[in-house]
Design an enzyme around this catalytic site. Structure first.
Site, short mmCIF file in Angstrom:
data_model
loop_
_atom_site.label_atom_id
_atom_site.label_comp_id
_atom_site.label_asym_id
_atom_site.label_seq_id
_atom_site.Cartn_x
_atom_site.Cartn_y
_atom_site.Cartn_z
N HIS A 194 44.82 62.00 6.07
CA HIS A 194 45.15 63.22 5.32
C HIS A 194 43.92 64.11 5.16
O HIS A 194 43.96 65.31 5.46
CB HIS A 194 45.71 62.83 3.93
CG HIS A 194 46.14 63.99 3.10
ND1 HIS A 194 47.44 64.40 2.99
CD2 HIS A 194 45.43 64.86 2.32
CE1 HIS A 194 47.53 65.44 2.20
NE2 HIS A 194 46.32 65.74 1.78
N GLU A 195 42.81 63.53 4.70
CA GLU A 195 41.60 64.33 4.51
C GLU A 195 41.00 64.75 5.85
O GLU A 195 40.42 65.84 5.96
CB GLU A 195 40.57 63.53 3.70
CG GLU A 195 41.02 63.17 2.29
CD GLU A 195 41.38 64.40 1.46
OE1 GLU A 195 40.81 65.48 1.71
OE2 GLU A 195 42.24 64.27 0.57
N LYS A 236 29.33 85.24 -23.61
CA LYS A 236 29.50 86.42 -24.48
C LYS A 236 28.81 86.20 -25.83
O LYS A 236 28.10 87.09 -26.32
CB LYS A 236 31.00 86.68 -24.68
CG LYS A 236 31.74 87.00 -23.38
CD LYS A 236 33.20 87.28 -23.63
CE LYS A 236 33.96 86.04 -24.03
NZ LYS A 236 33.99 85.02 -22.96
N HIS A 293 42.75 67.95 6.87
CA HIS A 293 42.18 69.13 6.18
C HIS A 293 40.86 69.55 6.84
O HIS A 293 40.64 70.73 7.13
CB HIS A 293 41.91 68.80 4.71
CG HIS A 293 43.14 68.72 3.86
ND1 HIS A 293 44.13 69.68 3.87
CD2 HIS A 293 43.54 67.78 2.95
CE1 HIS A 293 45.07 69.33 3.01
NE2 HIS A 293 44.73 68.19 2.44
#
Length: 630
Positions: free
Chosen positions: A425-426, A209, A429
């Site tokens: 865990h990964e 901006k 996913h």
């Protein structure tokens, strides 16, 4: 009873200096008077002669206009002074009494003037040099609190144009009218049209901006006065309103001009907003700003541009037509805008031929211009650290990951057991994201600690989405829950590593039920909590606008959605347990696995001899998974 406000008298700087000098002189005279009264005794000349003859005088200083010295009074010594008379025998009497005496030469009127007035001149000079001059040089003018702090930017040194701004084409088109008017005002005036007095730029932080406002001034080639909303309000009453008046007076002396106020919400916040909403001084400043916006005409060639990332808290009187009557949204850039921004920032950096900015723009959904500039700069720093001659694609990807998740924490010591849990865990996913239809492709999986996380799974969207379906949200929940489902499947126990995943899952499920109308049980209703500023005495305790029974149904529906998503993730991992183990083993070996390696694990290419019998089994397995996942 009416209260009458008495305004204190105003003094100009010269009057203030004279008042300071007068006050100091009176203080010094009072001090000398007290010193003289307390220690120096005045004697008559006859009394002085008697004490000389009595041997009570210890020493004497003789001048034409004064005699002073010391005398004994018992066990103590007292200072005295007396006015001399025409006495020729004074020296004989002093010698006879064996008193130590000395004379002092006569002073000229110049010497007397310097001794009595010179120190005042020195004091005034030092006070002016040390206080007033240093204050003015530091930009804190002690005698001009009401002057505006706005600075006129020198556009010849650092000129910004629309070529330096990218990713907001619609905003640039909206501001094109402002530039055209400043360059050729007669084009609009001959048709009776008036340009808006104020232009409000609003959008998330970092979208450019302030850069847009500078580009407008650079394109138009007019004086550009910049100030911040916080610079108007200070501890002195009336300073803010005075600075607003002075700001517009400066602009009126240099037409056509652009006045830019950054962070407008600091002074333009909604009046009477209760707790934390403001005070009389801020409201007085806002009122003066409203008056000034009404007071000048667009024909004068003065345009006020304000920027804020909180347009919801601005006062409605500031946003009405005739004041800030043109509102320009500066949004988060899309994939095309990010590519343009990357090209602008990459001009300042020596890029390698392997650097593909289009891939980088896909990797950075939600990034604003400031984030992309930071990523390019981080990539340049990483390449320089490795003594490279140019910035390569590897450096750019590493920089994006640093910006998103923080630097790699290679020094963190992780046990083999924790590393194995993180790998599964990964992998959970990644596999759920890969097996569910309609999800973003998995780009990379890693168990290298980065920031607070022990590992991460990166998905790259193929395009920007502005709406999301219910199925896509449910798939997202299953992907987030895939990590915990993998832990429960393999280790029969869950860890705290899913804390962030569960927070996101709960927020998504609550939004589906209370805001998006995606609950079959409650139907298409919005039960979103009211948001806004609290009003003192009215909204200290906010009650929900639905019953306890509805709240219970909301909780039950949220739990049902989360359980269903968890069940889908768990079923997928159970059906592809071999792929889960293989991906986790690959992560433990390499720490980072890309999309091609994940695809090879899910769909391994059979050996040439076993290709014919193995193909049907794989096809049937995939066919059994895809419909259930949908």
């Amino acid at each position: 009873m009416a209260h009458v406000k008495i305004k204190p008298p105003k003094f100009n700087p010269l009057q203030q200096i004279l008042l300071w000098v007068l006050a100091f002189v009176l203080l010094l005279m009072f001090y000398q008077r007290m010193q003289t009264t307390g220690e120096d005794r005045e004697l008559s000349y006859s009394n002085f002669k008697n004490k000389v003859q009595a041997g009570e005088v210890l020493n004497v200083l003789v001048r034409n206009d004064l005699i002073k010295g010391e005398l004994k009074e018992g066990a103590r010594t007292v200072h005295f002074h007396t006015i001399p008379l025409n006495d020729a025998k004074l020296v004989e009497d002093l010698q006879a009494a064996k008193i130590d005496y000395r004379g002092e030469p006569d002073r000229s009127w110049v010497t007397s003037l310097l001794l009595n007035v010179g120190w005042i001149v020195v004091f005034v000079f030092l006070w002016w040099f040390l206080f007033m001059r240093q204050a003015q040089m530091g930009g804190k003018q002690a005698m001009s609190f009401g002057r505006s702090r706005a600075k006129e930017q020198d556009l010849t040194k650092q000129k910004v144009t629309f070529a330096d701004v990218a990713g907001c084409e619609e905003a640039k088109e909206e501001l094109g009218d402002v530039i055209d008017f400043l360059k050729n005002p007669k084009k609009f005036q001959k048709l009776g049209g008036n340009l808006p007095k104020g232009v409000l730029l609003y959008g998330p932080p970092g979208t450019g901006k302030t850069l847009l406002a500078r580009a407008v001034a650079g394109e138009a080639g007019v004086p550009f006065f910049t100030s911040s909303g916080s610079e108007f309000v200070e501890m002195f009453v009336g300073v803010g309103a005075s600075r607003v008046r002075d700001l517009f007076e400066q602009a009126k002396r240099n037409p056509p001009a652009i006045v830019f106020i950054d962070e407008l919400d600091a002074v333009g916040r909604h009046r009477f907003a209760g707790i934390g909403g403001g005070h009389d001084e801020r409201e007085q400043t806002l009122n003066q700003l409203l008056v000034e916006l009404d007071g000048f005409e667009s024909k004068e060639g003065i345009i006020l541009i304000g920027s804020t990332n909180r347009p919801d808290v601005l006062d409605p009187a500031l946003l009405r037509p005739g004041r800030f009557d043109r509102h320009v949204n500066v949004p988060i850039p899309d994939i095309k805008g990010r590519l343009e921004l990357l090209k602008v920032h990459a001009k300042k950096v020596k890029m390698d031929v392997s650097a593909d900015l289009s891939v980088l723009s896909r990797q950075t959904p939600g990034f604003v211009g400031a984030d992309l500039a930071n990523a390019i700069n981080e990539a340049a720093l990483l390449a320089a650290r490795k003594d490279k001659k140019s910035v390569e694609m590897v450096d750019l990807e590493e920089a994006v990951e640093r910006v998103m998740g923080g630097p790699e924490r290679k020094s963190r010591i992780i046990s083999e057991e924790e590393k194995k849990i993180t790998a599964y865990h990964e992998s959970g996913h990644a596999l759920v994201a890969r097996l569910l239809p309609g999800t973003d492709p998995v780009h990379k999986v890693s168990i290298i600690p980065r920031g607070p996380a022990l590992g991460y799974t990166m998905q790259l969207p193929t395009e920007d989405r502005y709406t999301t379906t219910k199925t896509q949200i449910l798939n997202k929940l299953s992907i987030l829950l895939g990590g915990q489902a993998a832990e429960a499947l393999v280790f029969k126990e869950i860890t705290t590593g899913s804390h962030n995943d569960l927070s996101k899952v709960t927020a998504y499920a609550q939004a589906m039920v209370t805001e998006l109308g995606m609950s079959e049980r409650l139907g298409p209703v919005s039960l979103k909590k009211e948001e806004g500023e609290i009003f003192l005495g009215r909204d200290i305790v906010r009650q929900p606008h639905y019953s306890d029974q509805t709240a219970r149904e909301i909780d039950e529906e949220v739990f049902a959605i989360i359980k269903k998503a968890y069940g889908k993730a768990s079923d997928l991992l159970v059906s592809r347990r071999a792929a889960l183990d293989a991906l986790a083993a690959k992560l433990l070996e390499k720490e980072t696995v890309d999309a091609d390696e994940i695809e090879a694990i899910l769909n391994p290419k059979p050996a040439p001899a076993a290709q014919t019998p193995a193909a049907p089994a794989i096809a049937s397995g995939e066919a059994a998974i895809e419909p259930s996942a949908a």
